[in-house]
Write an enzyme that holds these catalytic residues in place. Structure first.
Site: not given
Length: 471
Positions: A213, A215, A220, A388, A390, A395
């Protein structure tokens, strides 16, 4: 005895055998009970679902985590050196946790940019691709064959024609609807493309439940991205809210390591040349976003590293913890940490979309959300579209962004990756992003129909909740 009676007895024997298998696996009691109920009360389909999605293959070590980490460790340590690395005392326990669990090294000298929409992310990615001179690495769950996917593909093929190495790892289940000819075209143009854990018979049952899952994008070895966005047109439609981090500096070493471990798994080739860890990546000394770790978790690991990190941050919070997640089906330990922090006077806020893209998951999450409200957690429902994003921030000192949802599947079954950033600058930016999103939310407490649903609705939600460890 009639044939019907014999088949019934045989089926009951299969059911009992499956339930015994679940019990002997010694997994979490909630998950054990959920699977036992599914197997017993959902004839035939329950057993099929368990064989395909419930059998615990962690002990089989589909991915030899330790050997891959050791190989990549040697190659990275040969090129990476950090002199006078100073770790903040307040965050050192968390940093040590990740180092000890999975050798997720902290890197100083990084610059982090926060991108909050596809309109920000994809143009930035295309600009960096256009500047590539050595290699481009992509680790992605979905690479759609649509207008945006073909645009990115054309940019990658153009760089391949210029002699730039391009490698793509895509998830086989995430890209089930993508025609094979899309990836074959990339291969013909010189791009190395590999599916992650292809789901084919007879290995379907062992692999379908464990998906990549992540991404991650690396250009480079100098610029990298991590977050929640896949390559698909829906990520640029109005109302879609997501978060990506663009990283420059030594932190890209950590992204590179995560990709190369996955590449070793799918291609069985170890890429260890110095060009993948270019020197002099440190940003200027005055850079505020100087320290970060990229932490990966997987079903093959001994512990759920990212979940452990979340729990550690939540319990260490003194002022606030803000979380954005598209799905809220927390494990018991995460929920207990949120409840403990809230009851200790910490400002705990959880933001989820008003409407999910998965109706059954939405039903299952509602009872968790109401329980969170009862514990003093402020639950916010994002109205303009689908949230969507996440991310977690606490603090003004520590923050995290990546592919991990607050649910059982992300914490325990998927291969995930998150960046944990230590420092005020990124934490304050993500805090401001959260507070800006909050202006587009309504509190769950204001939704009478969700806080006090009718009996039939509660029954449906309670039934869906039984499956939460499996979703």
């Amino acid at each position: 005895m009639s044939l019907q009676g014999l088949l019934f007895i045989l089926y009951q024997m299969v059911v009992i055998s499956a339930i015994v298998h679940v019990l002997m696996d010694n997994r979490q009691p909630a998950k054990t009970m959920a699977w036992a109920l599914v197997i017993y009360f959902v004839p035939l389909i329950g057993i099929i679902a368990y064989v395909f999605f419930g059998v615990n293959t962690r002990k089989e070590r589909m991915v030899s985590r330790r050997s891959m980490d050791a190989l990549t460790k040697r190659s990275m340590l040969g090129f990476v050196e950090q002199r006078n690395l100073i770790l903040p005392d307040t965050q050192k326990p968390l940093i040590d946790l990740f180092v000890n669990e999975s050798f997720s090294l902290p890197f100083s000298g990084s610059d982090v940019q926060v991108l909050t929409s596809g309109y920000d992310f994809f143009p930035s990615l295309l600009r960096d691709i256009a500047c590539a001179t050595s290699h481009i690495h992509i680790d992605i769950y979905i690479f759609e064959d649509d207008a945006l996917g073909r645009l990115i593909a054309d940019a990658l093929m153009a760089k391949s024609h210029q002699g730039v190495e391009v490698r793509i790892v895509y998830d086989d289940v995430g890209c089930w609807n993508v025609p094979a000819r899309f990836f074959e075209r990339l291969r013909r143009e010189g791009i190395e493309v590999e599916p992650f854990m292809p789901v084919r018979f007879p290995s379907f049952a062992r692999r379908a439940n464990y998906r990549n899952h992540r991404k991650i994008f690396i250009i480079d070895g100098r610029v990298g991205y991590i977050g929640g966005m896949n390559i698909a047109m829906r990520y640029v439609k109005d109302g879609w809210r997501d978060t990506m981090l663009r990283i420059e500096g030594r932190g890209v070493y950590a992204l590179q390591r995560a990709f190369l471990i996955d590449w070793y798994f799918v291609d069985t080739s170890l890429l260890s040349e110095a060009k993948y860890y270019p020197p002099s990546l440190a940003k200027a000394p005055h850079t505020k976003d100087s320290l970060l770790q990229v932490v990966t978790s997987s079903p093959t690991a001994e512990e759920a590293e990212i979940m452990q990190g979340y729990v550690r941050i939540i319990l260490a919070a003194r002022r606030y913890v803000y979380i954005e997640t598209p799905y809220f089906l927390p494990t018991e330990i995460v929920f207990y940490a949120l409840k403990t922090a809230s009851l200790s006077g910490v400002d705990v806020k959880v933001m989820v979309p008003m409407r999910s893209d998965a109706r059954f998951t939405e039903w299952a999450s509602r009872s968790f959300l109401r329980r969170a409200v009862e514990a003093g957690v402020q639950v916010l429902l994002y109205k303009p579209g689908f949230l969507h994003s996440k991310m977690l921030v606490s603090d003004d000192v520590v923050s995290s962004c990546g592919s991990t949802n607050v649910d059982f599947r992300s914490f325990e079954n998927n291969f995930e990756a998150n960046a944990f950033v230590y420092g005020n600058a990124t934490a304050q930016r993500l805090r401001d992003v959260f507070l800006d999103d909050e202006r587009n939310c309504v509190p769950l407490t204001s939704m009478v129909d969700l806080m006090r649903p009718r009996f039939l609705t509660r029954l449906i939600e309670s039934f869906a909740r039984l499956f939460s460890p499996l979703l």
